[in-house]
Design an enzyme around this catalytic site. Sequence first.
Site, PDB file in Angstrom:
ATOM      1  N   ARG A 180       0.832  -1.199   0.000  1.00  0.00           N
ATOM      2  CA  ARG A 180       0.000   0.000   0.000  1.00  0.00           C
ATOM      3  C   ARG A 180       0.874   1.260   0.000  1.00  0.00           C
ATOM      4  O   ARG A 180       0.579   2.243   0.676  1.00  0.00           O
ATOM      5  CB  ARG A 180      -0.953   0.019   1.199  1.00  0.00           C
ATOM      6  N   SER A 254     -11.004   0.341   3.226  1.00  0.00           N
ATOM      7  CA  SER A 254     -10.164  -0.099   4.341  1.00  0.00           C
ATOM      8  C   SER A 254      -9.372   1.090   4.881  1.00  0.00           C
ATOM      9  O   SER A 254      -8.614   1.717   4.149  1.00  0.00           O
ATOM     10  CB  SER A 254      -9.212  -1.195   3.880  1.00  0.00           C
ATOM     11  N   GLU A 350      -4.402   4.060   6.032  1.00  0.00           N
ATOM     12  CA  GLU A 350      -4.241   4.087   4.580  1.00  0.00           C
ATOM     13  C   GLU A 350      -4.528   5.442   3.964  1.00  0.00           C
ATOM     14  O   GLU A 350      -3.786   5.901   3.107  1.00  0.00           O
ATOM     15  CB  GLU A 350      -5.131   3.010   3.919  1.00  0.00           C
TER      16      GLU A 350
END
Length: 354
Positions: A180, A254, A350
């Site tokens: 990520r 998420s 994130e």
Amino acid sequence: MMAFAMSRLTDADLAPNALQADYSLRDHNTFGFDARARLGGAIRSEAALAALRADQRIAGMPRLVLGAGSNVVLTRDFDGLALVIDLRGRRVVAQTDDAYIVEAAAGERWHDFVDWTLQQGMAGLENLALIPGTVGAAPVQNIGAYGLELAERFERLRALDMVDGRIVDLDAQACAFGYRDSVFKHAARDRLIILSVAFRLPKRWRARASYADVASWLAASGIGEPTARQIFDAVTAIRREKLPDPAVLGNAGSFFKNPIVDAEQFAALRAKEPDIVCYTQRDGRVKLAAGWMIDRCGWKGRSIGAAAVHERQALVLVNRGGATGEQVLALAQAIRADVSQRFGVELDMEPLVV
């Protein structure tokens, strides 16, 4: 959040670049936060973006680049220039003996692009179906799901260097992909704006259907040897069942990364939590399920104001209506503190927090 009460360029001053003063970002972030930018607008051509770079009236102004706004938490109004990248187009660039090279402009919706590749008979991205956002945002996050990461299919991308005006081509090494993560979250964040992304899709395709949720869905549907379209359908159905639609309930997907720990730390964790959910990595480290840990800390369904943890998926924070970015951030910090106290693991967020 308050509109800007400050001296600024007027809409008439900015007409050549189709920018607006006191620009609403409400429709450009999937949480639906009612933030505003000092200036902003949609960019629908590379020429318009290049002209904007050379516009001395806005030189040095802080810049926020958005696609669908699916990975950002706006905690305040933005005292700068917000650019919504809306470049469109997709094409088959070339073929090799073993792959198709396909390219899409940065403003194309990611899910629509994945669907289009399958319509053209080119498999390889189906495990990444229904991930919200645009093609241009996908490499920034190195999106991944159900056993596949974007980096595995990445060929190259084109970007505009907002410092010197050059168009640059970056391969996977230059993008510095990680879990990520990419160079666009670090050194290139305030310099490069992605224009288009190309992917290498294998002609000798093999299904990736071993991920538990996908395998269960296929088995329940009586599918033993799935096609790429069937995996696409499975992933789409699973995501729709587990995750809230941002158009209905504001969220950024998420919210936390799944933390990765070394074998020694994992052994200690498993001794305390025998049923901990985990995924062993190729290098011997272990990826932990952040959602499982959040659930174990009792956060599923809880809220701070109108900011809440989703009832079905503890990894997703939602805006139940009228939440602010500050409330979502406060909720995230409370969750991180509890997970750290119980598991000794730090959760990384994130989304970009502005």
